[in-house]
Write a protein that holds these residues in place. Structure first.
Motif, PDB file in Angstrom:
ATOM      1  N   PRO A 154       2.024  20.088 -11.843  1.00 26.01           N
ATOM      2  CA  PRO A 154       1.049  19.058 -12.242  1.00 26.01           C
ATOM      3  C   PRO A 154       1.536  17.626 -12.035  1.00 26.01           C
ATOM      4  O   PRO A 154       0.789  16.780 -11.542  1.00 26.01           O
ATOM      5  N   LEU A 155       2.794  17.358 -12.394  1.00 27.98           N
ATOM      6  CA  LEU A 155       3.309  16.003 -12.268  1.00 27.98           C
ATOM      7  C   LEU A 155       3.305  15.547 -10.815  1.00 27.98           C
ATOM      8  O   LEU A 155       3.021  14.385 -10.513  1.00 27.98           O
ATOM      9  N   ARG A 156       3.589  16.470  -9.895  1.00 29.92           N
ATOM     10  CA  ARG A 156       3.602  16.110  -8.480  1.00 29.92           C
ATOM     11  C   ARG A 156       2.204  15.700  -8.014  1.00 29.92           C
ATOM     12  O   ARG A 156       2.044  14.774  -7.226  1.00 29.92           O
ATOM     13  N   GLY A 157       1.197  16.393  -8.517  1.00 29.96           N
ATOM     14  CA  GLY A 157      -0.171  16.035  -8.160  1.00 29.96           C
ATOM     15  C   GLY A 157      -0.543  14.654  -8.659  1.00 29.96           C
ATOM     16  O   GLY A 157      -1.162  13.861  -7.946  1.00 29.96           O
ATOM     17  N   VAL A 158      -0.154  14.351  -9.882  1.00 27.08           N
ATOM     18  CA  VAL A 158      -0.441  13.036 -10.465  1.00 27.08           C
ATOM     19  C   VAL A 158       0.293  11.946  -9.702  1.00 27.08           C
ATOM     20  O   VAL A 158      -0.268  10.879  -9.395  1.00 27.08           O
ATOM     21  N   VAL A 159       1.546  12.193  -9.384  1.00 29.18           N
ATOM     22  CA  VAL A 159       2.342  11.209  -8.639  1.00 29.18           C
ATOM     23  C   VAL A 159       1.744  10.980  -7.247  1.00 29.18           C
ATOM     24  O   VAL A 159       1.699   9.844  -6.758  1.00 29.18           O
ATOM     25  N   ALA A 160       1.274  12.039  -6.620  1.00 29.71           N
ATOM     26  CA  ALA A 160       0.671  11.908  -5.295  1.00 29.71           C
ATOM     27  C   ALA A 160      -0.528  10.966  -5.335  1.00 29.71           C
ATOM     28  O   ALA A 160      -0.690  10.097  -4.472  1.00 29.71           O
ATOM     29  N   VAL A 161      -1.364  11.130  -6.340  1.00 32.11           N
ATOM     30  CA  VAL A 161      -2.542  10.273  -6.476  1.00 32.11           C
ATOM     31  C   VAL A 161      -2.124   8.836  -6.769  1.00 32.11           C
ATOM     32  O   VAL A 161      -2.678   7.881  -6.210  1.00 32.11           O
ATOM     33  N   ALA A 162      -1.145   8.667  -7.637  1.00 35.10           N
ATOM     34  CA  ALA A 162      -0.685   7.317  -7.982  1.00 35.10           C
ATOM     35  C   ALA A 162      -0.126   6.597  -6.759  1.00 35.10           C
ATOM     36  O   ALA A 162      -0.431   5.415  -6.524  1.00 35.10           O
ATOM     37  N   LEU A 163       0.662   7.292  -5.964  1.00 33.53           N
ATOM     38  CA  LEU A 163       1.233   6.673  -4.773  1.00 33.53           C
ATOM     39  C   LEU A 163       0.160   6.378  -3.733  1.00 33.53           C
ATOM     40  O   LEU A 163       0.224   5.362  -3.032  1.00 33.53           O
ATOM     41  N   ALA A 164      -0.831   7.252  -3.624  1.00 36.31           N
ATOM     42  CA  ALA A 164      -1.928   7.006  -2.697  1.00 36.31           C
ATOM     43  C   ALA A 164      -2.676   5.734  -3.084  1.00 36.31           C
ATOM     44  O   ALA A 164      -3.047   4.923  -2.228  1.00 36.31           O
ATOM     45  N   ALA A 165      -2.898   5.545  -4.374  1.00 40.03           N
ATOM     46  CA  ALA A 165      -3.570   4.330  -4.849  1.00 40.03           C
ATOM     47  C   ALA A 165      -2.744   3.089  -4.519  1.00 40.03           C
ATOM     48  O   ALA A 165      -3.283   2.060  -4.100  1.00 40.03           O
ATOM     49  N   VAL A 166      -1.423   3.189  -4.685  1.00 35.80           N
ATOM     50  CA  VAL A 166      -0.537   2.065  -4.365  1.00 35.80           C
ATOM     51  C   VAL A 166      -0.623   1.718  -2.881  1.00 35.80           C
ATOM     52  O   VAL A 166      -0.690   0.540  -2.502  1.00 35.80           O
ATOM     53  N   VAL A 167      -0.633   2.734  -2.033  1.00 36.33           N
ATOM     54  CA  VAL A 167      -0.720   2.515  -0.584  1.00 36.33           C
ATOM     55  C   VAL A 167      -2.024   1.818  -0.220  1.00 36.33           C
ATOM     56  O   VAL A 167      -2.045   0.871   0.583  1.00 36.33           O
ATOM     57  N   VAL A 168      -3.127   2.262  -0.815  1.00 37.55           N
ATOM     58  CA  VAL A 168      -4.427   1.657  -0.505  1.00 37.55           C
ATOM     59  C   VAL A 168      -4.481   0.211  -0.997  1.00 37.55           C
ATOM     60  O   VAL A 168      -4.964  -0.677  -0.290  1.00 37.55           O
ATOM     61  N   VAL A 169      -3.984  -0.032  -2.192  1.00 38.09           N
ATOM     62  CA  VAL A 169      -3.963  -1.397  -2.723  1.00 38.09           C
ATOM     63  C   VAL A 169      -3.116  -2.300  -1.825  1.00 38.09           C
ATOM     64  O   VAL A 169      -3.495  -3.441  -1.530  1.00 38.09           O
ATOM     65  N   ALA A 170      -1.972  -1.800  -1.372  1.00 42.99           N
ATOM     66  CA  ALA A 170      -1.110  -2.582  -0.484  1.00 42.99           C
ATOM     67  C   ALA A 170      -1.823  -2.900   0.828  1.00 42.99           C
ATOM     68  O   ALA A 170      -1.729  -4.020   1.350  1.00 42.99           O
ATOM     69  N   LEU A 171      -2.546  -1.925   1.359  1.00 43.89           N
ATOM     70  CA  LEU A 171      -3.302  -2.147   2.595  1.00 43.89           C
ATOM     71  C   LEU A 171      -4.372  -3.217   2.390  1.00 43.89           C
ATOM     72  O   LEU A 171      -4.530  -4.120   3.223  1.00 43.89           O
ATOM     73  N   VAL A 172      -5.098  -3.118   1.286  1.00 44.55           N
ATOM     74  CA  VAL A 172      -6.162  -4.090   1.005  1.00 44.55           C
ATOM     75  C   VAL A 172      -5.581  -5.490   0.836  1.00 44.55           C
ATOM     76  O   VAL A 172      -6.109  -6.469   1.385  1.00 44.55           O
ATOM     77  N   ARG A 173      -4.503  -5.615   0.105  1.00 45.09           N
ATOM     78  CA  ARG A 173      -3.873  -6.923  -0.097  1.00 45.09           C
ATOM     79  C   ARG A 173      -3.419  -7.511   1.232  1.00 45.09           C
ATOM     80  O   ARG A 173      -3.581  -8.713   1.484  1.00 45.09           O
ATOM     81  N   ARG A 174      -2.859  -6.665   2.084  1.00 44.79           N
ATOM     82  CA  ARG A 174      -2.382  -7.145   3.387  1.00 44.79           C
ATOM     83  C   ARG A 174      -3.538  -7.599   4.267  1.00 44.79           C
ATOM     84  O   ARG A 174      -3.458  -8.666   4.903  1.00 44.79           O
ATOM     85  N   THR A 175      -4.591  -6.829   4.305  1.00 42.33           N
ATOM     86  CA  THR A 175      -5.720  -7.186   5.170  1.00 42.33           C
ATOM     87  C   THR A 175      -6.470  -8.409   4.634  1.00 42.33           C
ATOM     88  O   THR A 175      -6.980  -9.213   5.421  1.00 42.33           O
ATOM     89  N   VAL A 176      -6.531  -8.562   3.321  1.00 45.38           N
ATOM     90  CA  VAL A 176      -7.174  -9.756   2.761  1.00 45.38           C
ATOM     91  C   VAL A 176      -6.376 -11.004   3.146  1.00 45.38           C
ATOM     92  O   VAL A 176      -6.952 -12.045   3.506  1.00 45.38           O
ATOM     93  N   ARG A 177      -5.050 -10.912   3.102  1.00 40.65           N
ATOM     94  CA  ARG A 177      -4.211 -12.054   3.500  1.00 40.65           C
ATOM     95  C   ARG A 177      -4.335 -12.354   4.987  1.00 40.65           C
ATOM     96  O   ARG A 177      -4.355 -13.510   5.397  1.00 40.65           O
ATOM     97  N   ARG A 178      -4.405 -11.312   5.805  1.00 40.59           N
ATOM     98  CA  ARG A 178      -4.429 -11.508   7.253  1.00 40.59           C
ATOM     99  C   ARG A 178      -5.818 -11.815   7.798  1.00 40.59           C
ATOM    100  O   ARG A 178      -5.974 -12.649   8.693  1.00 40.59           O
ATOM    101  N   PHE A 179      -6.828 -11.109   7.298  1.00 42.45           N
ATOM    102  CA  PHE A 179      -8.179 -11.244   7.860  1.00 42.45           C
ATOM    103  C   PHE A 179      -9.122 -12.044   6.968  1.00 42.45           C
ATOM    104  O   PHE A 179     -10.236 -12.354   7.379  1.00 42.45           O
ATOM    105  N   GLY A 180      -8.709 -12.328   5.746  1.00 42.38           N
ATOM    106  CA  GLY A 180      -9.595 -12.989   4.807  1.00 42.38           C
ATOM    107  C   GLY A 180     -10.455 -12.019   4.022  1.00 42.38           C
ATOM    108  O   GLY A 180     -11.276 -12.427   3.204  1.00 42.38           O
TER     109      GLY A 180
END
Length: 247
Positions: free
Chosen positions: A198-224
């Motif tokens: 169970p913990l691995r499943g929760v961690v997988a989701v948490a890390l996926a959210a972090v990756v998506v947030v990082a992508l969004v932050r990067r694209t907002v800085r680069r593309f507006g």
């Protein structure tokens, strides 16, 4: 609600559905929140391939690649196109107009090709590992659906759009932040229930959210802001993260 289902299913899968009568902000918001459920046919497709391959004795690594190919066909490779275009845009130039023009051109540059190859390879090998057990097959199908939770982040209120036109403009900023957080909490709960650990499943989701947030932050800085291509890239990167961590 029917229009939202049609919009989510027609946009995110190759399942033929009638066009929505209108795409209002409310319909777009509901469609983005329904995305994980609308992707259920894709999750069943991947799980079905895993089950069939196990019965036929197909080696697990090639089976993972078959599943990735079927998943691409089931989504009309729309998200992979977004991943390719986003990678090209991020590496093309620091000039916003130039980057957006590269993304809109539709051609795949070196960065886009590498991004797609690496991401698909990671997904395929992780799927092959998960297909090694029956519970892993079920988990693989569930994670395909949960990866679409990425759209709740890319379309969250406060995240600007980089363009006023294009596929993503109808969805940008439509999802309340509270709904975004709720979607990901539910996703973590589901993954925790289905995963063998169970913990691995929760961690997988948490890390996926972090990756998506990082992508969004990067694209907002680069593309507006974000674009429809960023939506697709977010889904593919979220799926790769979920599968690799879960495997």
């Amino acid at each position: 609600m029917r229009d939202a289902w049609r919009l989510a299913t027609g946009t995110l899968t190759a399942v033929p559905v009638a066009a929505p009568r209108a795409v209002t902000p409310a319909v777009a918001r509901s469609a983005m929140l329904l995305a994980p459920l609308a992707a259920l046919p894709l999750g069943l497709l991947v799980a079905g391939i895993g089950l069939a391959g196990r019965e036929l004795g197909i080696p697990l690594s090639p089976l993972g690649f078959v599943a990735v190919g079927a998943l691409a066909a089931g989504s009309r490779a729309l998200h992979l196109d977004g991943l390719s275009d986003t990678a090209d845009g991020l590496t093309a130039s620091y000039d916003v107009k130039r980057s957006l023009a590269v993304m809109k051109s539709g051609t795949a540059g070196p960065a886009g090709v590498v991004a797609v190859v690496v991401t698909l390879g990671a997904q395929a090998l992780a799927l092959g590992t998960l297909f090694g057990s029956l519970r892993g097959v079920v988990l693989a199908g569930v994670l395909v659906c949960l990866s679409r939770c990425a759209l709740a982040i890319t379309c969250a209120r406060g995240v600007p759009g980089a363009r006023t036109d294009g596929l993503g403009s109808s969805y940008t900023g439509t999802v309340p932040r509270a709904a975004t957080v709720t979607v990901w909490i539910v996703a973590a709960s589901v993954a925790g229930l289905v995963a063998p650990v169970p913990l691995r499943g929760v961690v997988a989701v948490a890390l996926a959210a972090v990756v998506v947030v990082a992508l969004v932050r990067r694209t907002v800085r680069r593309f507006g802001g974000v674009t429809g291509d960023v939506f697709g890239a977010a889904i593919e990167l979220a799926l790769a993260t979920l599968l690799v961590v879960a495997a």
